[in-house]
Design an enzyme around this catalytic site. Structure first.
Site, PDB file in Angstrom:
ATOM      1  N   SER A  25       0.931  -0.896  -0.200  1.00 53.01           N
ATOM      2  CA  SER A  25      -0.257  -0.397  -0.016  1.00 53.01           C
ATOM      3  C   SER A  25       0.247   1.353   0.030  1.00 53.01           C
ATOM      4  O   SER A  25       1.653   1.974  -0.745  1.00 53.01           O
ATOM      5  CB  SER A  25      -1.328   0.392   1.299  1.00 53.01           C
ATOM      6  OG  SER A  25      -2.139   0.553   1.035  1.00 53.01           O
TER       7      SER A  25
ATOM      8  N   ASP B 295     -10.435  -5.396  -2.326  1.00 59.14           N
ATOM      9  CA  ASP B 295      -9.612  -4.343  -1.952  1.00 59.14           C
ATOM     10  C   ASP B 295     -10.551  -3.286  -1.810  1.00 59.14           C
ATOM     11  O   ASP B 295     -10.225  -3.071  -2.382  1.00 59.14           O
ATOM     12  CB  ASP B 295      -8.253  -4.342  -2.069  1.00 59.14           C
ATOM     13  CG  ASP B 295      -7.384  -3.392  -1.434  1.00 59.14           C
ATOM     14  OD1 ASP B 295      -7.578  -2.501  -1.119  1.00 59.14           O
ATOM     15  OD2 ASP B 295      -5.976  -3.619  -1.878  1.00 59.14           O
TER      16      ASP B 295
ATOM     17  N   HIS C 288      -7.232  -6.020   1.689  1.00 63.00           N
ATOM     18  CA  HIS C 288      -6.107  -5.106   1.482  1.00 63.00           C
ATOM     19  C   HIS C 288      -5.160  -6.096   2.947  1.00 63.00           C
ATOM     20  O   HIS C 288      -4.267  -4.588   2.769  1.00 63.00           O
ATOM     21  CB  HIS C 288      -6.734  -3.667   1.439  1.00 63.00           C
ATOM     22  CG  HIS C 288      -5.305  -2.881   1.886  1.00 63.00           C
ATOM     23  ND1 HIS C 288      -5.043  -2.381   0.378  1.00 63.00           N
ATOM     24  CD2 HIS C 288      -5.042  -1.474   1.931  1.00 63.00           C
ATOM     25  CE1 HIS C 288      -4.093  -1.761   0.179  1.00 63.00           C
ATOM     26  NE2 HIS C 288      -3.804  -0.916   1.389  1.00 63.00           N
TER      27      HIS C 288
HETATM   28  N1  LIG Z   1      -7.459   2.571  10.097  1.00 60.78           N
HETATM   29  C1  LIG Z   1      -7.630   2.396   8.781  1.00 60.78           C
HETATM   30  C2  LIG Z   1      -7.278   1.282   8.157  1.00 60.78           C
HETATM   31  C3  LIG Z   1      -5.447   1.343   7.934  1.00 60.78           C
HETATM   32  C4  LIG Z   1      -4.983   0.112   6.465  1.00 60.78           C
HETATM   33  O1  LIG Z   1      -5.661  -0.044   6.176  1.00 60.78           O
HETATM   34  N2  LIG Z   1      -4.161   0.493   6.989  1.00 60.78           N
HETATM   35  C5  LIG Z   1      -3.050  -0.701   6.549  1.00 60.78           C
HETATM   36  C6  LIG Z   1      -2.547   0.133   4.873  1.00 60.78           C
HETATM   37  S1  LIG Z   1      -3.470   1.164   4.075  1.00 60.78           S
HETATM   38  C7  LIG Z   1      -2.105   1.966   2.490  1.00 60.78           C
HETATM   39  O2  LIG Z   1      -1.046   2.835   3.110  1.00 60.78           O
HETATM   40  C8  LIG Z   1      -3.236  -1.754   7.414  1.00 60.78           C
HETATM   41  O3  LIG Z   1      -1.496  -2.511   6.780  1.00 60.78           O
HETATM   42  N3  LIG Z   1      -2.985  -1.834   8.689  1.00 60.78           N
HETATM   43  C9  LIG Z   1      -2.166  -2.484   9.250  1.00 60.78           C
HETATM   44  C10 LIG Z   1      -3.294  -3.704   9.119  1.00 60.78           C
HETATM   45  O4  LIG Z   1      -3.026  -4.661  10.786  1.00 60.78           O
HETATM   46  O5  LIG Z   1      -3.704  -4.167   8.634  1.00 60.78           O
HETATM   47  C11 LIG Z   1      -9.352   2.320   8.632  1.00 60.78           C
HETATM   48  O6  LIG Z   1      -9.474   2.735   9.900  1.00 60.78           O
HETATM   49  O7  LIG Z   1      -9.701   2.320   7.897  1.00 60.78           O
END
Ligand SMILES: N[C@@H](CCC(=O)N[C@@H](CSC=O)C(=O)NCC(=O)O)C(=O)O
Length: 283
Positions: A147, A225, A258
């Site tokens: 991402s 995603d 995602h």
């Molecule tokens: N807090 C957000 C969601 C944030 C999210 O999905 N972060 C992803 C990366 S998105 C792009 O860079 C991630 O890798 N999160 C860590 C995980 O453990 O999944 C929301 O509220 O939507």
């Protein structure tokens, strides 16, 4: 100087966490490193992993499931944090997609952010540091990410093909100048001159290149995603690769979102892709 925070036996090797004072950031930074057993006997290839929004140096290590195959292949894995911590910029923790946990791997030029938010230079600083401190084959280093970190991996590789000899990504932000996350971050960190954004936009960078990675680029994208396609725009990067005669394998996977279930499913393919490319002689 490196400060060891913790170390953990893992698949015959060691998963370690370090803190160090970063020159680029001007603050202490943390990173994780997996050292396979083979690293005690000599220099081995290495792979950088840049994580996404809200992540730390720990996220990939805990959720990515990469160590088993890295141990088999004899590959070091390095994962930096995703932003400075403790920069004390007003409002830096108010949004999950800007500021803390959201450095976007750029060198900020706007006054509010520029003192500490220098993540592009930080990754290069860490690159030099780990070569100095760990048994890494300096000509066998690849980069991947997810991402925001997929964007970071593509940009770091395209701007430094002499340092990163192979590149892949999971659901990368492929055209940050044209998606809501990227526009928000680049406006804040780099200002409103969109010409300045081009050097941090993988699709724009690729348009000006000719086959920078002859062994190909691997990208995986889930079709369930929640951020696809509007934040990620992989077709922009695919079109730029076509124009640049850059071989790309962009795999679209039905049923994958995602998150890290997606990454852990395909991480083995990426490690083997890098391992093979890092062994090949580019000449
Ligand atoms: N807090 C957000 C969601 C944030 C999210 O999905 N972060 C992803 C990366 S998105 C792009 O860079 C991630 O890798 N999160 C860590 C995980 O453990 O999944 C929301 O509220 O939507």
């Amino acid at each position: 100087m490196l400060e060891l925070i913790s170390e953990h036996g893992c698949y015959g090797g060691e998963q370690r966490f370090y803190r160090h004072q970063s020159t680029a950031i001007g603050l202490p930074m943390r990173f994780s490193i997996f050292l396979p057993a083979q690293a005690s006997a000599g220099r081995v290839p290495a792979l950088f992993y840049l994580a996404g929004l809200t992540c730390t140096e720990e996220t990939f290590v805990i959720k990515g499931g990469a160590q088993r195959v890295a141990a088999e292949l004899g590959m070091i894995l390095i994962a930096p944090d995703t932003s400075p911590r403790g920069a004390d910029v007003a409002g830096e923790s108010d949004n999950w997609d800007l500021g803390v946990g959201a450095g976007f791997y750029v060198n900020a030029t706007e006054t509010l952010w520029q003192q500490h938010y220098q993540m592009y230079s930080y990754v290069l600083e860490l690159y030099d540091l780990v070569i100095q401190e760990f048994p890494i084959k300096a000509d066998s280093i690849g980069i991947t990410g997810h991402s925001m970190g997929g964007h970071g991996a593509l940009v770091m590789a395209l701007r430094n093909p002499d340092r990163f000899r192979s590149v892949s990504a999971f659901a990368p932000i492929c055209a940050p100048s044209h998606c809501p996350w990227g526009i928000k971050a680049f406006s804040a960190y780099l200002g409103n001159d969109q010409q300045a954004w081009r050097s941090y936009d993988a699709s724009a960078l690729m348009q000006d290149m000719h086959t920078p990675f002859p062994d190909g680029i691997l990208i995986d994208q889930g079709l369930s995603d929640q951020f696809f396609p509007h934040q990620l725009l992989p077709e922009s990067f695919e079109a730029a690769c076509k124009q640049a005669q850059q071989p790309i394998t962009l795999r679209r996977h039905a049923g994958y979102d995602h998150g890290y279930y997606f990454i852990s499913t395909f991480i083995e393919n990426h490690l083997r892709f890098h391992h093979q490319n890092l062994q090949s002689d580019r000449g």
